[in-house]
Write an enzyme that holds these catalytic residues in place. Structure first.
Site: not given
Ligand code: 5GP
Length: 108
Positions: A32-33, A88, A96-97, A101, A103
């Protein structure tokens, strides 16, 4: 363009870089970034599925693979004694994405 095209699809297609820690035919695992724990990995199916709500019967094996890969990675990283697995689902709970996925987090 697929309506679910996301940053993760671009990572899967090698259009943008990320730290890929594991890959198999149907999924990748990346760092995760913006890590929320000492270890924070994302287990991402290559198939474009937006959320848990969008899973189809045909995705059962893929979903099982995500958990078995989580188990394997936890063993490989010596964090078997303490980690969290989290989906999530939808932005109201922090997604967010919009590409499925899982975690994997640990502070061990
Ligand atoms: P969500 O909030 O959708 O469950 O998790 C998305 C995750 O993707 C977040 O923890 C965020 O830090 C990570 N993320 C978003 N953009 C990128 C990216 O470009 N590269 C990587 N490695 N992680 C990302």
């Amino acid at each position: 363009m697929n309506k679910y095209m996301t940053i993760f699809k671009k990572i899967i297609d090698w259009e943008i870089s990320s730290e890929i820690v594991y890959e198999q035919d149907n999924l990748i695992v990346i760092k995760d970034i913006n890590p929320k724990a000492k270890i924070h990995l994302l287990i991402i199916p290559k198939k474009e599925i937006a959320t848990i709500n969008d899973l189809k019967d045909e995705d059962r094996e893929l979903l099982a693979d995500m958990f078995f890969v989580a188990k394997k990675i936890a063993k490989d990283l010596w964090i078997e004694e303490g980690y969290n697995l989290q989906f999530n689902v939808w932005p109201k709970w922090g997604q967010e994405v919009m590409h499925l996925h899982l975690h994997l987090l640990s502070n061990i």
